[in-house]
Write an enzyme that holds these catalytic residues in place. Structure first.
Site, PDB file in Angstrom:
ATOM      1  CB  CYS A  15      -3.744   3.350  -1.481  1.00  0.00           C
ATOM      2  SG  CYS A  15      -4.970   4.606  -1.162  1.00  0.00           S
ATOM      3  CE  LYS A  57      -7.159  -0.124   6.147  1.00  0.00           C
ATOM      4  NZ  LYS A  57      -7.963   0.432   5.066  1.00  0.00           N
ATOM      5  CG  HIS A 105      -1.874   1.006   1.444  1.00  0.00           C
ATOM      6  ND1 HIS A 105      -1.577   2.286   1.842  1.00  0.00           N
ATOM      7  CD2 HIS A 105      -3.218   0.976   1.286  1.00  0.00           C
ATOM      8  CE1 HIS A 105      -2.695   2.997   1.932  1.00  0.00           C
ATOM      9  NE2 HIS A 105      -3.712   2.220   1.591  1.00  0.00           N
ATOM     10  CD  GLN A 142      -6.830  -4.287   4.293  1.00  0.00           C
ATOM     11  OE1 GLN A 142      -7.780  -4.989   4.640  1.00  0.00           O
ATOM     12  NE2 GLN A 142      -6.980  -3.048   3.872  1.00  0.00           N
ATOM     13  CG  ASP A 147       0.594  -2.174   6.250  1.00  0.00           C
ATOM     14  OD1 ASP A 147      -0.322  -2.315   7.070  1.00  0.00           O
ATOM     15  OD2 ASP A 147       0.478  -1.502   5.209  1.00  0.00           O
TER      16      ASP A 147
HETATM   17  C1  LIG Z   1      -2.372  -2.524   3.590  1.00  0.00           C
HETATM   18  C2  LIG Z   1      -2.686  -1.144   4.094  1.00  0.00           C
HETATM   19  N1  LIG Z   1      -1.714  -0.423   4.649  1.00  0.00           N
HETATM   20  C3  LIG Z   1      -1.942   0.810   5.132  1.00  0.00           C
HETATM   21  C4  LIG Z   1      -3.176   1.398   5.073  1.00  0.00           C
HETATM   22  C5  LIG Z   1      -3.370   2.775   5.617  1.00  0.00           C
HETATM   23  O1  LIG Z   1      -4.177   2.763   6.735  1.00  0.00           O
HETATM   24  P1  LIG Z   1      -4.616   4.159   7.400  1.00  0.00           P
HETATM   25  O2  LIG Z   1      -5.088   5.025   6.280  1.00  0.00           O
HETATM   26  O3  LIG Z   1      -5.679   3.787   8.338  1.00  0.00           O
HETATM   27  O4  LIG Z   1      -3.432   4.748   8.043  1.00  0.00           O
HETATM   28  C6  LIG Z   1      -4.236   0.686   4.481  1.00  0.00           C
HETATM   29  C7  LIG Z   1      -5.568   1.299   4.335  1.00  0.00           C
HETATM   30  O5  LIG Z   1      -6.192   1.222   3.300  1.00  0.00           O
HETATM   31  C8  LIG Z   1      -3.975  -0.625   3.992  1.00  0.00           C
HETATM   32  O6  LIG Z   1      -4.942  -1.353   3.412  1.00  0.00           O
END
Ligand SMILES: Cc1ncc(COP(=O)(O)O)c(C=O)c1O
Length: 421
Positions: free
Chosen positions: A379, A241, A138, A218, A215
């Site tokens: 993203c 999430k 992401h 998910q 990360d």
């Molecule tokens: C794999 C992953 N990493 C990071 C993020 C970013 O999360 P946040 O916007 O809550 O900081 C997301 C959110 O879509 C994600 O799916």
């Protein structure tokens, strides 16, 4: 859904079935209509819906105990601090952290990765160094590293994936050369649903003295997380999430890293003593938590963890596994539909394309049928570039979804195609 922990799959298989009507009644928004049709919410990887327990916990906090934390000696200040800090204990348990002091509250994963980028990576990087990421990250696990690499004269290296959306682990290991100062990998891909073999990657990183950031955005809504068993150095997740409020999240890091890292945000609550000649800082975690936090949000996140515990992670996993199997079969019956991401080990996130139909057009028309799916790049531009597409449609399921909702999606796709033809 399958998981990276061997015992979890069998636990999931053995889990008692959920009373889905009762579960759905816990999520008020699921009862609403959209454009005159019952809402079918299949955008859970974007953000999950919130159970009453979370809504009521934040409401109750504002009604009864609202005060700032860690400042006032009055009763409300103490109650607010206790409720807020209780979530640190719950998160520590949720990820099996060795200590609650290793849990840094953040606004989400994005703030967590940026904190590591500026406080951990940047001071260590010299020209010629690299940070290793994967093709499936992401933007929140790419752009912060690019920003600090640009400042330090360092570079990103990218571990490749297969067409089926699995990390090529041997290639990842080959790329772990002496120039790599940090490796950053998603636990679960937000586009493909792929579950990465984090414990194995962490072993390889550790053997070479390379810290690994995971990360977990998910993973948190789907898998049991055990940072000790995973063996990583940093683990980031985001509350919204995992059925909690937006603007909440966490960075877990090994204590030795937190002690070595300078603070990134300066301000109230992160100090020991401030003098114009120089300031000393609080110990972790407070060293990294400047300013007034999202107190009610973290109270809500605590309620979300309690809620997940009450439903049972194994029962949630078993239900999602059944939903994923049903969705795979049902979607593949659609002529011209191509699934992007066919990893053997994946969660209930399905990206797909349909011949001759633009993802945004389809998502817009599905919305008119009450069906919420996400279309776009999710993203993850570099992942879209790998597959040579601008966008995909993504149906991402939660344990509260139903087989009927998946059937409704497939039927609506059929109707919409006729319309577009
Ligand atoms: C794999 C992953 N990493 C990071 C993020 C970013 O999360 P946040 O916007 O809550 O900081 C997301 C959110 O879509 C994600 O799916």
């Amino acid at each position: 859904m399958s998981t990276s922990h061997a015992h979890d799959s069998s636990a999931a298989d053995a889990a008692p079935a959920l009373d889905i009507d009762r579960i759905r009644a816990d999520f008020p928004v699921l009862a609403r209509s959209v454009h005159g049709k019952p809402l079918v919410y299949l955008d859970n990887a974007n953000t999950s819906q919130k159970p009453l327990a979370v809504i009521e916990a934040t409401d109750h906090f504002y009604r009864t105990s609202n005060a700032n934390v860690a400042r006032a000696v009055h009763a409300l200040g103490a109650e607010a601090t206790d409720a807020y800090e209780a979530t640190r204990d719950k998160l520590a348990r949720f990820v099996n952290a060795p200590s609650r002091d290793e849990i840094i509250f953040t606004s989400g994963t994005t703030q967590a990765t940026n904190l590591v980028a500026y406080s951990f990576a940047l001071p260590r990087l010299v020209p010629g160094d690299t940070i290793l990421v994967t093709q499936m990250e992401h933007h929140a696990n790419i752009v912060p590293w690019q920003l600090v690499c640009a400042r330090a004269g360092a570079k990103l290296k990218v571990a490749p994936i297969s067409q089926s959306g699995e990390l090529l682990v041997d290639r990842f290991v080959e790329l772990l050369t002496a120039d790599v100062k940090l490796a950053c990998v998603t636990h679960v891909s937000n586009v493909l649903g792929t579950i990465n073999p984090i414990a194995r990657l962490a072993r390889e990183c550790r053997r070479r003295g390379i810290p690994l950031l995971v990360d977990g955005s998910q993973a948190a809504p789907h898998l049991p997380i055990d940072v000790r068993a995973l063996g990583c150095d940093f683990y980031a997740l985001t509350g919204h999430k995992m059925f909690g409020p937006t603007g909440t999240g966490m960075l877990w890091a090994r204590r030795e890293h937190l002690e070595a890292m300078p603070p990134f945000f300066g301000g109230g609550e992160m100090i020991r003593e401030v003098r114009f000649e120089g300031t000393t800082f609080a110990d972790p975690p407070h060293k990294f938590e400047a300013g007034t936090p999202n107190v009610a949000g973290f109270v809500g996140l605590g309620a979300a963890i309690d809620y997940m515990d009450s439903v049972g992670l194994a029962a949630m996993a078993a239900r999602e596994k059944a939903l994923l199997e049903h969705a795979n079969t049902a979607l593949r019956s659609v002529p011209g539909l191509r699934v992007i991401g066919e990893a053997a080990d994946k969660v209930a996130v399905i990206s797909f394309l349909i011949d001759g139909v633009h993802a945004h057009d389809l998502a817009t028309l599905l919305d008119l049928e009450g069906i919420a799916v996400r279309s776009g790049h999710h993203c993850a531009h570099p992942l879209m570039q790998f597959y040579g597409v601008a966008a995909t449609l993504r149906a991402s399921l939660a344990f509260y979804n139903t087989h009927d909702e998946i059937d409704a999606l497939v039927a609506a796709i059929g109707r919409v195609r006729k319309l577009l033809a």
